[in-house]
Motif scaffolding. Structure first.
Motif, short mmCIF file in Angstrom:
data_model
loop_
_atom_site.label_atom_id
_atom_site.label_comp_id
_atom_site.label_asym_id
_atom_site.label_seq_id
_atom_site.Cartn_x
_atom_site.Cartn_y
_atom_site.Cartn_z
N ILE A 205 -11.09 -5.73 6.90
CA ILE A 205 -9.73 -5.91 6.37
C ILE A 205 -9.78 -6.43 4.94
O ILE A 205 -9.05 -5.98 4.06
CB ILE A 205 -8.94 -6.90 7.27
CG1 ILE A 205 -8.72 -6.30 8.66
CG2 ILE A 205 -7.61 -7.27 6.63
CD1 ILE A 205 -7.86 -5.07 8.69
N LEU A 206 -10.68 -7.37 4.69
CA LEU A 206 -10.82 -7.95 3.35
C LEU A 206 -11.29 -6.90 2.35
O LEU A 206 -10.77 -6.80 1.24
CB LEU A 206 -11.80 -9.11 3.41
CG LEU A 206 -11.79 -10.13 2.27
CD1 LEU A 206 -10.41 -10.75 2.11
CD2 LEU A 206 -12.83 -11.22 2.53
N LEU A 249 -2.51 -7.62 3.93
CA LEU A 249 -3.55 -8.64 4.03
C LEU A 249 -2.94 -10.00 4.30
O LEU A 249 -3.48 -10.81 5.08
CB LEU A 249 -4.36 -8.67 2.73
CG LEU A 249 -5.48 -9.72 2.66
CD1 LEU A 249 -6.47 -9.56 3.80
CD2 LEU A 249 -6.20 -9.64 1.31
N GLU A 250 -1.81 -10.29 3.68
CA GLU A 250 -1.14 -11.57 3.90
C GLU A 250 -0.78 -11.74 5.37
O GLU A 250 -0.92 -12.83 5.94
CB GLU A 250 0.12 -11.64 3.04
CG GLU A 250 0.84 -12.98 3.12
CD GLU A 250 2.07 -13.02 2.23
OE1 GLU A 250 2.57 -14.14 1.99
OE2 GLU A 250 2.53 -11.95 1.78
N GLU A 251 -0.33 -10.67 6.01
CA GLU A 251 0.01 -10.72 7.43
C GLU A 251 -1.22 -11.01 8.27
O GLU A 251 -1.17 -11.79 9.22
CB GLU A 251 0.64 -9.38 7.85
CG GLU A 251 1.17 -9.36 9.28
CD GLU A 251 2.32 -10.33 9.50
OE1 GLU A 251 2.48 -10.79 10.66
OE2 GLU A 251 3.06 -10.64 8.54
N TRP A 256 -5.87 -16.57 10.16
CA TRP A 256 -7.15 -17.09 9.70
C TRP A 256 -7.06 -18.61 9.52
O TRP A 256 -6.04 -19.14 9.08
CB TRP A 256 -7.56 -16.46 8.38
CG TRP A 256 -7.77 -14.98 8.44
CD1 TRP A 256 -7.61 -14.16 9.52
CD2 TRP A 256 -8.20 -14.13 7.36
NE1 TRP A 256 -7.88 -12.86 9.19
CE2 TRP A 256 -8.24 -12.81 7.89
CE3 TRP A 256 -8.53 -14.35 6.04
CZ2 TRP A 256 -8.62 -11.71 7.10
CZ3 TRP A 256 -8.91 -13.27 5.25
CH2 TRP A 256 -8.96 -11.96 5.78
N ASP A 257 -8.13 -19.29 9.86
CA ASP A 257 -8.18 -20.74 9.69
C ASP A 257 -8.48 -21.06 8.22
O ASP A 257 -9.54 -20.72 7.71
CB ASP A 257 -9.26 -21.33 10.59
CG ASP A 257 -9.26 -22.85 10.58
OD1 ASP A 257 -8.41 -23.44 9.87
OD2 ASP A 257 -10.10 -23.46 11.27
#
Length: 376
Positions: A205-206, A249-251, A256-257
Protein backbone atom coordinates in the motif's frame (compact mmCIF):
# COMPACT_ATOMS: atom_id res chain seq x y z
CA UNK A 1 26.91 31.44 26.81
CA UNK A 2 28.98 30.36 29.83
CA UNK A 3 28.42 26.68 30.62
CA UNK A 4 27.01 25.80 34.03
CA UNK A 5 28.79 23.44 36.40
CA UNK A 6 26.23 20.70 35.82
CA UNK A 7 26.61 21.07 32.06
CA UNK A 8 30.34 20.47 32.41
CA UNK A 9 29.75 17.39 34.51
CA UNK A 10 27.32 15.74 32.10
CA UNK A 11 28.88 13.01 29.94
CA UNK A 12 29.27 13.79 26.26
CA UNK A 13 26.67 12.09 24.09
CA UNK A 14 28.37 9.72 21.71
CA UNK A 15 27.48 10.17 18.04
CA UNK A 16 27.12 6.96 16.08
CA UNK A 17 28.89 6.44 12.79
CA UNK A 18 26.41 7.24 10.06
CA UNK A 19 27.40 4.50 7.65
CA UNK A 20 25.92 1.27 6.35
CA UNK A 21 27.95 -1.75 7.40
CA UNK A 22 28.21 -4.88 5.22
CA UNK A 23 27.42 -8.41 6.31
CA UNK A 24 29.65 -9.87 9.06
CA UNK A 25 30.81 -6.41 10.20
CA UNK A 26 29.50 -5.41 13.64
CA UNK A 27 29.66 -2.27 15.73
CA UNK A 28 29.79 -2.05 19.52
CA UNK A 29 29.96 0.92 21.88
CA UNK A 30 31.83 0.54 25.17
CA UNK A 31 32.32 3.40 27.63
CA UNK A 32 31.37 5.95 25.02
CA UNK A 33 33.82 4.65 22.44
CA UNK A 34 32.97 2.97 19.16
CA UNK A 35 34.56 -0.27 17.98
CA UNK A 36 34.13 -2.36 14.84
CA UNK A 37 34.97 -5.99 14.28
CA UNK A 38 34.57 -8.68 11.63
CA UNK A 39 32.95 -11.98 12.57
CA UNK A 40 31.25 -14.52 10.32
CA UNK A 41 28.28 -16.40 11.71
CA UNK A 42 27.75 -14.15 14.69
CA UNK A 43 24.76 -15.38 16.70
CA UNK A 44 24.90 -18.88 15.19
CA UNK A 45 26.05 -22.14 16.76
CA UNK A 46 29.43 -21.94 15.01
CA UNK A 47 30.57 -18.31 14.94
CA UNK A 48 33.93 -17.43 13.42
CA UNK A 49 36.77 -15.60 15.09
CA UNK A 50 36.18 -11.96 16.04
CA UNK A 51 38.74 -9.72 14.34
CA UNK A 52 39.17 -6.04 15.22
CA UNK A 53 38.91 -3.51 12.37
CA UNK A 54 40.42 -0.01 12.03
CA UNK A 55 38.56 2.54 14.15
CA UNK A 56 37.52 4.97 11.39
CA UNK A 57 34.76 3.47 9.18
CA UNK A 58 35.22 6.34 6.71
CA UNK A 59 38.84 5.50 5.97
CA UNK A 60 39.96 3.43 2.96
CA UNK A 61 42.00 1.25 5.36
CA UNK A 62 38.79 0.22 7.14
CA UNK A 63 37.25 -1.11 3.94
CA UNK A 64 40.49 -2.57 2.65
CA UNK A 65 40.67 -4.70 5.81
CA UNK A 66 37.10 -5.90 5.23
CA UNK A 67 37.84 -6.76 1.61
CA UNK A 68 40.83 -8.81 2.68
CA UNK A 69 38.89 -10.67 5.38
CA UNK A 70 36.09 -11.42 2.93
CA UNK A 71 38.62 -13.11 0.66
CA UNK A 72 38.83 -10.42 -2.00
CA UNK A 73 42.11 -10.08 -3.82
CA UNK A 74 43.74 -6.76 -3.07
CA UNK A 75 47.31 -7.85 -3.80
CA UNK A 76 47.02 -7.14 -7.54
CA UNK A 77 49.76 -4.83 -8.86
CA UNK A 78 48.76 -1.18 -8.60
CA UNK A 79 48.76 -0.56 -12.35
CA UNK A 80 46.11 -3.16 -13.22
CA UNK A 81 42.43 -2.67 -13.92
CA UNK A 82 41.51 -4.93 -10.98
CA UNK A 83 43.53 -2.82 -8.52
CA UNK A 84 41.97 0.42 -9.79
CA UNK A 85 38.52 -1.13 -9.53
CA UNK A 86 39.23 -2.10 -5.90
CA UNK A 87 40.36 1.43 -5.14
CA UNK A 88 37.14 2.82 -6.62
CA UNK A 89 34.93 0.52 -4.52
CA UNK A 90 36.91 1.32 -1.37
CA UNK A 91 36.52 5.06 -1.91
CA UNK A 92 32.78 4.67 -2.54
CA UNK A 93 32.39 2.88 0.78
CA UNK A 94 34.61 5.31 2.65
CA UNK A 95 32.71 8.34 1.34
CA UNK A 96 29.42 7.25 2.95
CA UNK A 97 27.54 9.00 0.12
CA UNK A 98 25.99 5.87 -1.43
CA UNK A 99 23.88 3.15 0.11
CA UNK A 100 25.35 -0.29 0.68
CA UNK A 101 22.86 -1.64 -1.87
CA UNK A 102 24.12 0.71 -4.59
CA UNK A 103 27.75 -0.17 -3.88
CA UNK A 104 26.91 -3.89 -3.91
CA UNK A 105 25.24 -3.33 -7.28
CA UNK A 106 28.45 -1.78 -8.63
CA UNK A 107 30.53 -4.61 -7.18
CA UNK A 108 28.36 -7.28 -8.76
CA UNK A 109 28.04 -5.62 -12.17
CA UNK A 110 31.79 -4.94 -12.38
CA UNK A 111 32.74 -8.61 -11.97
CA UNK A 112 32.37 -9.08 -15.74
CA UNK A 113 34.94 -6.36 -16.32
CA UNK A 114 37.24 -7.76 -13.65
CA UNK A 115 37.24 -11.20 -15.29
CA UNK A 116 37.82 -9.74 -18.75
CA UNK A 117 40.48 -7.10 -18.02
CA UNK A 118 41.63 -7.69 -14.41
CA UNK A 119 45.34 -8.12 -15.13
CA UNK A 120 45.47 -5.47 -17.90
CA UNK A 121 46.41 -1.83 -17.59
CA UNK A 122 43.30 0.41 -17.53
CA UNK A 123 45.00 2.92 -19.82
CA UNK A 124 44.83 0.43 -22.68
CA UNK A 125 41.05 0.11 -22.49
CA UNK A 126 38.82 1.85 -25.01
CA UNK A 127 35.07 2.09 -25.65
CA UNK A 128 35.35 -0.74 -28.18
CA UNK A 129 36.30 -3.10 -25.33
CA UNK A 130 33.21 -2.10 -23.34
CA UNK A 131 31.11 -2.47 -26.49
CA UNK A 132 32.50 -5.98 -27.01
CA UNK A 133 31.27 -6.99 -23.54
CA UNK A 134 27.89 -5.41 -24.30
CA UNK A 135 27.69 -7.44 -27.50
CA UNK A 136 28.42 -10.59 -25.53
CA UNK A 137 25.39 -9.82 -23.33
CA UNK A 138 23.03 -9.32 -26.27
CA UNK A 139 20.65 -11.96 -24.90
CA UNK A 140 20.56 -10.27 -21.49
CA UNK A 141 19.65 -6.59 -22.02
CA UNK A 142 19.14 -5.99 -18.30
CA UNK A 143 22.60 -7.30 -17.38
CA UNK A 144 24.13 -5.36 -20.28
CA UNK A 145 22.57 -2.09 -19.12
CA UNK A 146 23.63 -2.71 -15.53
CA UNK A 147 27.20 -3.28 -16.74
CA UNK A 148 27.11 -0.09 -18.83
CA UNK A 149 25.76 1.95 -15.91
CA UNK A 150 28.55 0.68 -13.67
CA UNK A 151 31.23 1.37 -16.26
CA UNK A 152 29.95 4.92 -16.70
CA UNK A 153 30.32 5.63 -13.00
CA UNK A 154 33.70 3.93 -12.85
CA UNK A 155 34.95 5.71 -15.97
CA UNK A 156 33.99 9.13 -14.61
CA UNK A 157 35.89 8.49 -11.37
CA UNK A 158 38.89 6.83 -13.06
CA UNK A 159 39.33 9.69 -15.51
CA UNK A 160 39.10 12.28 -12.74
CA UNK A 161 41.78 10.39 -10.79
CA UNK A 162 44.00 10.03 -13.88
CA UNK A 163 43.78 6.23 -14.13
CA UNK A 164 42.48 6.44 -17.71
CA UNK A 165 42.79 9.01 -20.46
CA UNK A 166 39.35 8.84 -22.09
CA UNK A 167 35.73 8.02 -21.28
CA UNK A 168 35.30 4.23 -21.67
CA UNK A 169 31.57 4.47 -22.47
CA UNK A 170 31.56 7.31 -25.00
CA UNK A 171 29.13 6.62 -27.84
CA UNK A 172 27.73 3.42 -26.27
CA UNK A 173 23.94 3.31 -25.94
CA UNK A 174 21.88 1.13 -23.57
CA UNK A 175 20.07 -1.95 -24.83
CA UNK A 176 16.36 -1.72 -25.46
CA UNK A 177 14.39 -4.03 -23.23
CA UNK A 178 10.84 -5.13 -23.81
CA UNK A 179 10.51 -6.50 -20.31
CA UNK A 180 11.54 -4.54 -17.23
CA UNK A 181 9.32 -3.69 -14.29
CA UNK A 182 5.75 -3.53 -15.54
CA UNK A 183 3.01 -1.51 -13.82
CA UNK A 184 0.41 -3.49 -11.93
CA UNK A 185 -3.07 -3.94 -13.37
CA UNK A 186 -6.23 -2.98 -11.49
CA UNK A 187 -6.98 -6.68 -10.94
CA UNK A 188 -3.52 -7.28 -9.48
CA UNK A 189 -3.85 -4.34 -7.11
CA UNK A 190 -7.23 -5.58 -5.89
CA UNK A 191 -5.84 -9.11 -5.40
CA UNK A 192 -2.93 -7.71 -3.37
CA UNK A 193 -5.25 -5.70 -1.13
CA UNK A 194 -7.44 -8.72 -0.55
CA UNK A 195 -4.92 -11.55 -0.19
CA UNK A 196 -1.67 -10.09 1.14
CA UNK A 197 -1.41 -9.87 4.91
CA UNK A 198 0.43 -8.16 7.72
CA UNK A 199 3.32 -5.80 7.16
CA UNK A 200 3.73 -7.03 3.56
CA UNK A 201 0.28 -5.72 2.67
CA UNK A 202 1.07 -2.44 4.43
CA UNK A 203 4.28 -2.12 2.45
CA UNK A 204 2.54 -2.70 -0.87
CA UNK A 205 0.00 0.00 0.00
CA UNK A 206 2.85 2.37 0.88
CA UNK A 207 4.66 1.63 -2.39
CA UNK A 208 1.46 2.01 -4.42
CA UNK A 209 0.30 5.38 -3.13
CA UNK A 210 3.69 7.07 -2.74
CA UNK A 211 5.87 5.74 -5.55
CA UNK A 212 8.84 5.54 -3.15
CA UNK A 213 11.94 3.52 -3.81
CA UNK A 214 12.29 0.47 -1.62
CA UNK A 215 15.20 2.02 0.27
CA UNK A 216 12.92 4.92 1.28
CA UNK A 217 9.73 2.92 1.91
CA UNK A 218 11.46 0.88 4.64
CA UNK A 219 12.61 4.08 6.40
CA UNK A 220 9.53 6.31 6.34
CA UNK A 221 7.61 6.66 9.59
CA UNK A 222 5.39 9.03 11.60
CA UNK A 223 8.28 11.45 12.08
CA UNK A 224 8.29 12.15 8.32
CA UNK A 225 4.66 13.37 8.24
CA UNK A 226 4.48 17.09 7.55
CA UNK A 227 1.22 18.91 6.80
CA UNK A 228 -0.53 16.06 5.02
CA UNK A 229 2.49 14.52 3.32
CA UNK A 230 5.81 12.75 3.78
CA UNK A 231 8.86 15.04 3.78
CA UNK A 232 12.15 13.18 3.52
CA UNK A 233 15.49 13.01 1.76
CA UNK A 234 15.82 10.04 -0.57
CA UNK A 235 18.40 7.46 0.37
CA UNK A 236 19.77 6.92 -3.14
CA UNK A 237 19.87 10.39 -4.71
CA UNK A 238 19.95 12.46 -1.49
CA UNK A 239 17.10 14.52 -2.92
CA UNK A 240 14.51 16.27 -0.75
CA UNK A 241 11.00 15.20 -1.73
CA UNK A 242 7.51 15.92 -0.48
CA UNK A 243 5.00 13.16 -1.13
CA UNK A 244 1.35 14.08 -0.39
CA UNK A 245 -0.67 11.47 1.47
CA UNK A 246 -3.45 10.56 -0.94
CA UNK A 247 -6.97 9.94 0.42
CA UNK A 248 -6.69 6.19 -0.22
CA UNK A 249 -3.47 5.99 1.79
CA UNK A 250 -4.87 8.23 4.52
CA UNK A 251 -7.80 5.83 4.94
CA UNK A 252 -5.42 2.86 5.24
CA UNK A 253 -3.24 4.69 7.77
CA UNK A 254 -6.15 5.10 10.17
CA UNK A 255 -5.52 1.52 11.34
CA UNK A 256 -1.73 1.95 11.66
CA UNK A 257 -0.16 2.44 15.08
CA UNK A 258 1.47 5.88 15.04
CA UNK A 259 2.79 5.85 18.61
CA UNK A 260 6.07 3.92 18.40
CA UNK A 261 9.07 5.66 16.83
CA UNK A 262 10.65 4.23 13.74
CA UNK A 263 9.43 3.14 10.31
CA UNK A 264 5.94 1.96 9.43
CA UNK A 265 7.40 -1.28 8.06
CA UNK A 266 8.84 -3.34 10.91
CA UNK A 267 9.46 -7.07 11.06
CA UNK A 268 6.94 -9.41 12.63
CA UNK A 269 7.20 -12.71 14.50
CA UNK A 270 10.46 -13.69 16.18
CA UNK A 271 12.18 -10.43 15.18
CA UNK A 272 9.19 -8.19 15.85
CA UNK A 273 10.07 -4.51 15.90
CA UNK A 274 13.32 -4.86 13.96
CA UNK A 275 13.82 -2.61 10.97
CA UNK A 276 13.59 -3.89 7.43
CA UNK A 277 16.15 -3.58 4.69
CA UNK A 278 14.94 -3.22 1.12
CA UNK A 279 16.19 -6.71 0.24
CA UNK A 280 14.62 -8.41 3.25
CA UNK A 281 11.23 -6.79 2.64
CA UNK A 282 11.42 -7.82 -1.03
CA UNK A 283 12.09 -11.39 0.06
CA UNK A 284 9.14 -11.45 2.47
CA UNK A 285 6.93 -9.93 -0.24
CA UNK A 286 8.03 -12.60 -2.74
CA UNK A 287 7.15 -15.37 -0.28
CA UNK A 288 3.54 -14.17 -0.09
CA UNK A 289 3.32 -13.18 -3.77
CA UNK A 290 4.29 -16.67 -4.93
CA UNK A 291 1.25 -18.09 -3.13
CA UNK A 292 -1.16 -15.82 -5.03
CA UNK A 293 -1.73 -16.78 -8.70
CA UNK A 294 -3.04 -13.33 -9.64
CA UNK A 295 0.28 -11.75 -8.65
CA UNK A 296 2.51 -14.01 -10.74
CA UNK A 297 5.41 -12.02 -12.14
CA UNK A 298 4.72 -8.68 -10.41
CA UNK A 299 7.53 -6.75 -8.72
CA UNK A 300 7.61 -4.13 -6.00
CA UNK A 301 9.42 -1.76 -8.35
CA UNK A 302 6.48 -2.16 -10.72
CA UNK A 303 4.39 -0.37 -8.08
CA UNK A 304 6.69 2.64 -8.43
CA UNK A 305 5.86 2.71 -12.11
CA UNK A 306 2.16 2.27 -11.26
CA UNK A 307 2.24 5.25 -8.89
CA UNK A 308 3.88 7.47 -11.51
CA UNK A 309 1.25 6.56 -14.09
CA UNK A 310 -1.57 7.27 -11.62
CA UNK A 311 -0.12 10.73 -10.89
CA UNK A 312 0.24 11.43 -14.60
CA UNK A 313 -3.36 10.41 -15.29
CA UNK A 314 -4.43 12.75 -12.49
CA UNK A 315 -3.05 15.63 -14.56
CA UNK A 316 0.28 16.31 -12.80
CA UNK A 317 3.19 17.51 -14.88
CA UNK A 318 6.39 15.50 -15.18
CA UNK A 319 8.20 18.08 -13.03
CA UNK A 320 5.57 17.82 -10.29
CA UNK A 321 5.79 14.03 -10.30
CA UNK A 322 9.58 14.28 -9.97
CA UNK A 323 9.21 16.42 -6.85
CA UNK A 324 6.90 13.81 -5.33
CA UNK A 325 8.70 10.54 -6.09
CA UNK A 326 12.29 11.79 -6.46
CA UNK A 327 12.70 10.37 -9.94
CA UNK A 328 14.49 11.89 -12.93
CA UNK A 329 12.39 13.48 -15.65
CA UNK A 330 13.78 11.04 -18.23
CA UNK A 331 12.63 8.04 -16.16
CA UNK A 332 9.18 9.54 -15.62
CA UNK A 333 8.83 10.18 -19.34
CA UNK A 334 9.82 6.58 -20.04
CA UNK A 335 7.26 5.25 -17.57
CA UNK A 336 4.52 7.51 -18.92
CA UNK A 337 5.26 7.32 -22.65
CA UNK A 338 2.50 4.80 -23.37
CA UNK A 339 0.01 6.55 -21.11
CA UNK A 340 0.69 9.94 -22.74
CA UNK A 341 0.37 8.49 -26.24
CA UNK A 342 -2.85 6.74 -25.28
CA UNK A 343 -4.31 9.92 -23.74
CA UNK A 344 -3.23 11.94 -26.77
CA UNK A 345 -4.78 9.38 -29.12
CA UNK A 346 -8.07 9.40 -27.20
CA UNK A 347 -8.16 13.19 -27.24
CA UNK A 348 -7.56 13.21 -31.00
CA UNK A 349 -10.32 10.64 -31.51
CA UNK A 350 -12.76 12.66 -29.37
CA UNK A 351 -11.96 15.80 -31.38
CA UNK A 352 -12.49 13.91 -34.64
CA UNK A 353 -15.83 12.49 -33.52
CA UNK A 354 -16.93 15.92 -32.35
CA UNK A 355 -16.06 17.49 -35.69
CA UNK A 356 -17.92 14.75 -37.60
CA UNK A 357 -21.05 15.24 -35.53
CA UNK A 358 -21.06 18.98 -36.09
CA UNK A 359 -24.22 19.90 -38.03
CA UNK A 360 -23.60 21.11 -41.57
CA UNK A 361 -23.58 24.83 -42.13
CA UNK A 362 -26.81 26.02 -43.77
CA UNK A 363 -26.15 28.68 -46.36
CA UNK A 364 -28.68 31.43 -46.43
CA UNK A 365 -30.22 32.17 -49.80
CA UNK A 366 -29.29 35.49 -51.12
CA UNK A 367 -32.31 37.85 -51.01
CA UNK A 368 -32.94 39.65 -54.27
CA UNK A 369 -34.25 43.11 -53.75
CA UNK A 370 -37.31 43.73 -55.89
CA UNK A 371 -37.74 46.77 -57.98
CA UNK A 372 -40.96 48.76 -57.63
CA UNK A 373 -41.78 47.90 -61.26
CA UNK A 374 -41.77 44.17 -60.43
CA UNK A 375 -44.53 44.52 -57.86
CA UNK A 376 -47.96 43.95 -59.26
Amino acid sequence: MTPTWWGLCMPRRHQKANISLPKSVHRIVSRGKEYFYFQKGRGTENPGSRIALPKDPHSPEFWAAIQQLRGASISMPADTFSAVLDEWILQLRASGELTDGTISFYEQSSQIARKAWGALSPRGLKPLHVQAVMNGLSGKPGAANNFLSTMRSFSKWARLNEHIDANLTEGITPRKSENGHKPWTVAQIEAAKEKLSGVVRRGVILYLYTGMRGSDAVRVGPEHIDEGGFALTTQKKKRAVYCPILPELEEEMKSWDMSPPGPFLQQEGRKAGNKYTRKLFSRHFAEQRDQIPELAGVTLHGLRCTAVIRLRRAGLSIGQIGDIVGMSMATIERYCRFVDKKASGKAALAALIKSEKKPPTVKRRKTVKQKPSDII
